[in-house]
Design a protein around this motif. Structure first.
Motif, mmCIF file in Angstrom:
data_model
loop_
_atom_site.group_PDB
_atom_site.id
_atom_site.type_symbol
_atom_site.label_atom_id
_atom_site.label_comp_id
_atom_site.label_asym_id
_atom_site.label_seq_id
_atom_site.Cartn_x
_atom_site.Cartn_y
_atom_site.Cartn_z
ATOM 1 N N ALA A 18 0.823 -1.218 0.000
ATOM 2 C CA ALA A 18 0.000 0.000 0.000
ATOM 3 C C ALA A 18 0.850 1.259 0.000
ATOM 4 O O ALA A 18 0.442 2.293 -0.513
ATOM 5 N N VAL A 19 2.050 1.177 0.593
ATOM 6 C CA VAL A 19 2.984 2.309 0.627
ATOM 7 C C VAL A 19 4.218 1.923 -0.181
ATOM 8 O O VAL A 19 4.806 0.856 0.036
ATOM 9 N N SER A 20 4.593 2.782 -1.115
ATOM 10 C CA SER A 20 5.839 2.600 -1.851
ATOM 11 C C SER A 20 6.594 3.919 -1.835
ATOM 12 O O SER A 20 6.002 4.980 -1.586
ATOM 13 N N PHE A 21 7.883 3.853 -2.072
ATOM 14 C CA PHE A 21 8.686 5.072 -2.013
ATOM 15 C C PHE A 21 9.921 4.951 -2.887
ATOM 16 O O PHE A 21 10.364 3.852 -3.221
ATOM 17 N N THR A 22 10.455 6.103 -3.271
ATOM 18 C CA THR A 22 11.714 6.213 -3.991
ATOM 19 C C THR A 22 12.486 7.361 -3.368
ATOM 20 O O THR A 22 11.894 8.248 -2.744
ATOM 21 N N GLY A 23 13.795 7.342 -3.530
ATOM 22 C CA GLY A 23 14.566 8.438 -2.962
ATOM 23 C C GLY A 23 16.032 8.369 -3.277
ATOM 24 O O GLY A 23 16.498 7.480 -3.992
ATOM 25 N N THR A 24 16.751 9.319 -2.715
ATOM 26 C CA THR A 24 18.205 9.364 -2.810
ATOM 27 C C THR A 24 18.766 9.377 -1.399
ATOM 28 O O THR A 24 18.194 9.981 -0.497
ATOM 29 N N TRP A 25 19.878 8.681 -1.225
ATOM 30 C CA TRP A 25 20.521 8.637 0.083
ATOM 31 C C TRP A 25 21.243 9.948 0.358
ATOM 32 O O TRP A 25 21.751 10.590 -0.535
ATOM 33 N N GLY A 26 21.303 10.301 1.613
ATOM 34 C CA GLY A 26 22.026 11.480 2.065
ATOM 35 C C GLY A 26 21.815 11.621 3.549
ATOM 36 O O GLY A 26 20.853 11.110 4.116
ATOM 37 N N GLY A 27 22.702 12.269 4.208
ATOM 38 C CA GLY A 27 22.551 12.426 5.655
ATOM 39 C C GLY A 27 23.183 11.282 6.400
ATOM 40 O O GLY A 27 24.271 10.827 6.066
ATOM 41 N N ASP A 28 22.494 10.784 7.395
ATOM 42 C CA ASP A 28 23.047 9.772 8.285
ATOM 43 C C ASP A 28 23.280 8.446 7.569
ATOM 44 O O ASP A 28 22.438 7.986 6.802
ATOM 45 N N PRO A 29 24.433 7.799 7.841
ATOM 46 C CA PRO A 29 24.699 6.473 7.274
ATOM 47 C C PRO A 29 23.849 5.422 7.993
ATOM 48 O O PRO A 29 23.198 5.704 9.000
ATOM 49 N N LEU A 30 23.880 4.208 7.494
ATOM 50 C CA LEU A 30 23.104 3.114 8.075
ATOM 51 C C LEU A 30 23.733 2.665 9.385
ATOM 52 O O LEU A 30 24.879 2.210 9.430
ATOM 53 N N SER A 38 17.738 9.908 4.226
ATOM 54 C CA SER A 38 17.456 10.195 2.823
ATOM 55 C C SER A 38 17.617 11.693 2.573
ATOM 56 O O SER A 38 17.304 12.514 3.433
ATOM 57 N N ALA A 39 18.112 12.036 1.374
ATOM 58 C CA ALA A 39 18.200 13.433 0.974
ATOM 59 C C ALA A 39 16.890 13.860 0.327
ATOM 60 O O ALA A 39 16.429 14.977 0.515
ATOM 61 N N GLU A 40 16.312 12.961 -0.438
ATOM 62 C CA GLU A 40 15.023 13.183 -1.076
ATOM 63 C C GLU A 40 14.212 11.913 -0.913
ATOM 64 O O GLU A 40 14.749 10.814 -0.984
ATOM 65 N N LEU A 41 12.909 12.077 -0.712
ATOM 66 C CA LEU A 41 12.039 10.924 -0.530
ATOM 67 C C LEU A 41 10.672 11.253 -1.108
ATOM 68 O O LEU A 41 10.078 12.272 -0.759
#
Length: 125
Positions: free
Chosen positions: A12-24, A45-48
């Motif tokens: 029901a929820v899907s997403f796309t993005g670019t990594w940025g900020g805090d590491p895993l 994430s930098a963008e989500l």
């Protein structure tokens, strides 16, 4: 172009993005353990871009957690009032492009497991 895609268990929820900020990093605090059922691992994430319903729960004065209201999948974490969202590694499609860099709040970890991967461990955050 996105760095990652992902979804909740029911789709029901899907997403796309670019990594940025805090590491895993893996968080072992009691709230994250209750939230995830074990250990919470997320990266900034930098963008989500999110499609579908997400319900936000304010779990403390400092943070809120986003989840799918249909299946209950734990998906996102953010500081209260922030636009920057951390994304659950377990909800991201392979290849994630992520690598765990360490553990936080290990002073609060469960007594039923050991952390033996050799990565840095912070007693607090």
């Amino acid at each position: 172009m996105s760095d990652f895609t992902g979804r909740c268990l029911c789709g029901a929820v899907s997403f796309t993005g670019t990594w940025g900020g805090d590491p895993l990093r893996a968080c072992h605090c009691s709230q994250c353990r209750r939230w995830s059922g074990h250990v919470w691992a997320a990266a900034g994430s930098a963008e989500l871009a999110v499609e579908g319903p997400v319900k936000w729960f304010r779990s403390s004065d400092e943070a809120e957690r986003g989840f799918c209201p249909d299946c209950g999948s734990s998906l996102f974490w953010r500081r209260t009032g922030s636009d920057r969202v951390e994304v659950a590694a377990g909800a991201v499609d392979n290849p994630t492009g992520l690598q765990l860099v360490g553990h936080i709040y290990v002073a609060d970890k469960g007594d039923y497991y050991d952390i033996a991967d050799g990565l840095p461990q912070e007693q607090q955050g």
